[in-house]
Design a protein around this motif. Sequence first.
Motif, PDB file in Angstrom:
ATOM      1  N   GLU A  33     -47.898 -30.887  62.780  1.00 53.02           N
ATOM      2  CA  GLU A  33     -47.715 -32.286  61.808  1.00 53.02           C
ATOM      3  C   GLU A  33     -47.176 -32.128  60.720  1.00 53.02           C
ATOM      4  OE1 GLU A  33     -50.480 -35.332  59.091  1.00 53.02           O
ATOM      5  OE2 GLU A  33     -51.358 -34.521  61.148  1.00 53.02           O
ATOM      6  N   LEU A  34     -45.642 -32.581  60.528  1.00 47.97           N
ATOM      7  CA  LEU A  34     -44.912 -32.518  59.381  1.00 47.97           C
ATOM      8  C   LEU A  34     -44.857 -33.506  58.645  1.00 47.97           C
ATOM      9  CD1 LEU A  34     -41.538 -31.196  61.717  1.00 47.97           C
ATOM     10  CD2 LEU A  34     -43.508 -29.787  60.652  1.00 47.97           C
ATOM     11  N   GLN A  35     -44.878 -33.043  57.259  1.00 45.95           N
ATOM     12  CA  GLN A  35     -44.793 -34.239  56.072  1.00 45.95           C
ATOM     13  C   GLN A  35     -43.538 -33.514  55.151  1.00 45.95           C
ATOM     14  OE1 GLN A  35     -46.123 -37.033  56.162  1.00 45.95           O
ATOM     15  NE2 GLN A  35     -47.262 -36.675  58.075  1.00 45.95           N
ATOM     16  N   LEU A  36     -42.511 -33.961  55.481  1.00 48.47           N
ATOM     17  CA  LEU A  36     -41.360 -33.238  54.974  1.00 48.47           C
ATOM     18  C   LEU A  36     -40.565 -34.352  54.014  1.00 48.47           C
ATOM     19  CD1 LEU A  36     -40.126 -30.722  57.540  1.00 48.47           C
ATOM     20  CD2 LEU A  36     -41.856 -30.256  55.866  1.00 48.47           C
ATOM     21  N   GLY A  37     -40.235 -34.145  52.793  1.00 50.83           N
ATOM     22  CA  GLY A  37     -39.330 -34.960  52.152  1.00 50.83           C
ATOM     23  C   GLY A  37     -37.902 -34.678  52.374  1.00 50.83           C
ATOM     24  N   THR A  38     -37.136 -33.872  51.580  1.00 50.61           N
ATOM     25  CA  THR A  38     -36.063 -33.375  51.688  1.00 50.61           C
ATOM     26  C   THR A  38     -35.891 -32.074  52.156  1.00 50.61           C
ATOM     27  OG1 THR A  38     -35.681 -32.782  49.347  1.00 50.61           O
ATOM     28  CG2 THR A  38     -35.231 -35.002  49.858  1.00 50.61           C
ATOM     29  N   GLY A  39     -34.671 -31.646  52.775  1.00 51.32           N
ATOM     30  CA  GLY A  39     -34.484 -30.143  53.190  1.00 51.32           C
ATOM     31  C   GLY A  39     -34.642 -30.200  54.559  1.00 51.32           C
ATOM     32  N   ARG A  40     -34.157 -29.141  55.210  1.00 52.43           N
ATOM     33  CA  ARG A  40     -34.093 -29.038  56.472  1.00 52.43           C
ATOM     34  C   ARG A  40     -35.200 -28.174  57.055  1.00 52.43           C
ATOM     35  NH1 ARG A  40     -28.462 -25.699  56.975  1.00 52.43           N
ATOM     36  NH2 ARG A  40     -29.101 -25.308  54.927  1.00 52.43           N
ATOM     37  N   ALA A  41     -35.547 -28.381  58.524  1.00 52.54           N
ATOM     38  CA  ALA A  41     -36.488 -27.691  58.876  1.00 52.54           C
ATOM     39  C   ALA A  41     -35.988 -26.941  60.231  1.00 52.54           C
ATOM     40  CB  ALA A  41     -37.588 -28.615  59.103  1.00 52.54           C
ATOM     41  N   LYS A  42     -36.387 -25.902  60.769  1.00 54.67           N
ATOM     42  CA  LYS A  42     -36.111 -25.136  61.880  1.00 54.67           C
ATOM     43  C   LYS A  42     -37.486 -24.731  62.643  1.00 54.67           C
ATOM     44  CE  LYS A  42     -33.123 -21.663  63.783  1.00 54.67           C
ATOM     45  NZ  LYS A  42     -32.155 -20.801  63.468  1.00 54.67           N
ATOM     46  N   ILE A  43     -37.632 -25.009  63.891  1.00 55.37           N
ATOM     47  CA  ILE A  43     -38.717 -24.540  64.767  1.00 55.37           C
ATOM     48  C   ILE A  43     -38.322 -23.857  65.763  1.00 55.37           C
ATOM     49  CG2 ILE A  43     -40.877 -25.161  65.600  1.00 55.37           C
ATOM     50  CD1 ILE A  43     -40.838 -27.454  63.964  1.00 55.37           C
ATOM     51  N   THR A  44     -38.616 -22.515  65.916  1.00 54.65           N
ATOM     52  CA  THR A  44     -38.182 -21.831  67.250  1.00 54.65           C
ATOM     53  C   THR A  44     -39.453 -21.692  68.048  1.00 54.65           C
ATOM     54  OG1 THR A  44     -36.558 -20.412  66.220  1.00 54.65           O
ATOM     55  CG2 THR A  44     -37.446 -19.734  68.118  1.00 54.65           C
ATOM     56  N   VAL A  45     -39.501 -22.189  69.355  1.00 54.72           N
ATOM     57  CA  VAL A  45     -40.587 -22.371  70.084  1.00 54.72           C
ATOM     58  C   VAL A  45     -40.442 -21.007  71.339  1.00 54.72           C
ATOM     59  CG1 VAL A  45     -41.219 -24.649  69.777  1.00 54.72           C
ATOM     60  CG2 VAL A  45     -39.899 -24.100  71.685  1.00 54.72           C
ATOM     61  N   PRO A  46     -41.790 -20.688  71.856  1.00 60.58           N
ATOM     62  CA  PRO A  46     -41.431 -19.927  72.965  1.00 60.58           C
ATOM     63  C   PRO A  46     -40.609 -20.469  73.922  1.00 60.58           C
ATOM     64  CG  PRO A  46     -43.744 -20.035  72.076  1.00 60.58           C
ATOM     65  CD  PRO A  46     -43.048 -21.062  71.543  1.00 60.58           C
ATOM     66  N   ARG A  47     -40.142 -19.486  74.826  1.00 57.45           N
ATOM     67  CA  ARG A  47     -39.096 -19.877  75.927  1.00 57.45           C
ATOM     68  C   ARG A  47     -39.661 -20.705  76.825  1.00 57.45           C
ATOM     69  NH1 ARG A  47     -36.718 -15.074  78.868  1.00 57.45           N
ATOM     70  NH2 ARG A  47     -38.380 -15.374  80.133  1.00 57.45           N
ATOM     71  N   ASP A  48     -40.987 -20.490  77.092  1.00 53.02           N
ATOM     72  CA  ASP A  48     -41.776 -21.311  78.240  1.00 53.02           C
ATOM     73  C   ASP A  48     -42.430 -22.374  77.775  1.00 53.02           C
ATOM     74  OD1 ASP A  48     -43.446 -19.806  76.919  1.00 53.02           O
ATOM     75  OD2 ASP A  48     -44.688 -19.072  78.852  1.00 53.02           O
ATOM     76  N   ALA A  49     -42.176 -23.027  76.575  1.00 53.73           N
ATOM     77  CA  ALA A  49     -43.022 -23.961  75.621  1.00 53.73           C
ATOM     78  C   ALA A  49     -42.377 -25.453  76.223  1.00 53.73           C
ATOM     79  CB  ALA A  49     -43.147 -23.878  74.248  1.00 53.73           C
ATOM     80  N   ILE A  50     -43.257 -26.283  76.283  1.00 52.29           N
ATOM     81  CA  ILE A  50     -42.745 -27.696  76.597  1.00 52.29           C
ATOM     82  C   ILE A  50     -43.027 -28.398  75.060  1.00 52.29           C
ATOM     83  CG2 ILE A  50     -43.431 -29.614  77.649  1.00 52.29           C
ATOM     84  CD1 ILE A  50     -44.900 -27.780  79.613  1.00 52.29           C
ATOM     85  N   VAL A  51     -41.984 -29.088  74.686  1.00 53.54           N
ATOM     86  CA  VAL A  51     -42.116 -29.745  73.279  1.00 53.54           C
ATOM     87  C   VAL A  51     -42.159 -31.223  73.446  1.00 53.54           C
ATOM     88  CG1 VAL A  51     -40.809 -29.824  71.194  1.00 53.54           C
ATOM     89  CG2 VAL A  51     -40.708 -27.737  72.451  1.00 53.54           C
ATOM     90  N   ASP A  52     -42.919 -32.031  72.697  1.00 55.86           N
ATOM     91  CA  ASP A  52     -42.787 -33.360  72.516  1.00 55.86           C
ATOM     92  C   ASP A  52     -42.757 -33.668  71.217  1.00 55.86           C
ATOM     93  OD1 ASP A  52     -43.840 -35.815  72.712  1.00 55.86           O
ATOM     94  OD2 ASP A  52     -45.867 -35.631  73.242  1.00 55.86           O
ATOM     95  N   VAL A  53     -41.643 -34.440  70.975  1.00 55.74           N
ATOM     96  CA  VAL A  53     -41.375 -34.943  69.590  1.00 55.74           C
ATOM     97  C   VAL A  53     -41.437 -36.525  69.594  1.00 55.74           C
ATOM     98  CG1 VAL A  53     -39.915 -33.219  68.898  1.00 55.74           C
ATOM     99  CG2 VAL A  53     -38.799 -34.964  69.883  1.00 55.74           C
ATOM    100  N   GLU A  54     -42.289 -37.174  70.591  1.00 44.81           N
ATOM    101  CA  GLU A  54     -42.396 -38.647  70.414  1.00 44.81           C
ATOM    102  C   GLU A  54     -42.802 -39.313  69.295  1.00 44.81           C
ATOM    103  OE1 GLU A  54     -43.734 -40.527  73.839  1.00 44.81           O
ATOM    104  OE2 GLU A  54     -42.751 -38.870  75.317  1.00 44.81           O
ATOM    105  N   ASP A  55     -43.891 -38.598  68.397  1.00 44.20           N
ATOM    106  CA  ASP A  55     -44.537 -39.208  67.603  1.00 44.20           C
ATOM    107  C   ASP A  55     -44.192 -38.703  66.193  1.00 44.20           C
ATOM    108  OD1 ASP A  55     -46.426 -40.581  69.103  1.00 44.20           O
ATOM    109  OD2 ASP A  55     -47.713 -38.933  69.053  1.00 44.20           O
TER     110      ASP A  55
END
Length: 180
Positions: A117-139
């Motif tokens: 759960e991200l609550q970010l104001g300003t600035g960049r964010a970078k997330i590196t996930v495992p190679r076999d991960a499934i990522v859901d960004v719908e919310d």
Amino acid sequence: MTPLPEDLPRMIGEDDRNAAVRRLQDAYTKGSISHEELDEGLHQVLNAEAHSELVSVLASLPEEHPGATSTIAAAGGRIRRRGVWRVPRVLKVESAFGRVRLDLSRAIIEHPVVDLELQLGTGRAKITVPRDAIVDVEDLHTGWKDTLYKTRRRSRPGGPKIRISGTMGFGRLKIRHAWR
């Protein structure tokens, strides 16, 4: 035909194996699984070679107590997690200003589903996930710039599901899969 490096299963380390053993032992101690289920689970974990084998054993365990939530917060400056670190079931990341970098590629992920759960104001964010991960960004709600993420063309079952939710103000989130 020789498999491509990206088609090879993610191998597990001793930290992953030890975390899975602890989770089985905790489930047995709480009375969630029988002695026979503990023996069978330990046998599978101790003989597992790929991360997907651990995930399948742990997925059969009852859901952990929802209190497994951690928060990383900073008003300004950087938030950074990399290398070998234990990822909780729910991780809240809060930052008013500054960069956020989360590298989950070598992290110990004991849960089949991880909520970020991200609550970010300003600035960049970078997330590196495992190679076999499934990522859901719908919310995930972005205010200024869209999220940079390309779904993997070929994903293998058995990897963790990473659900990213929350709000980003003036910044950009970049998500990428690890090479190894």
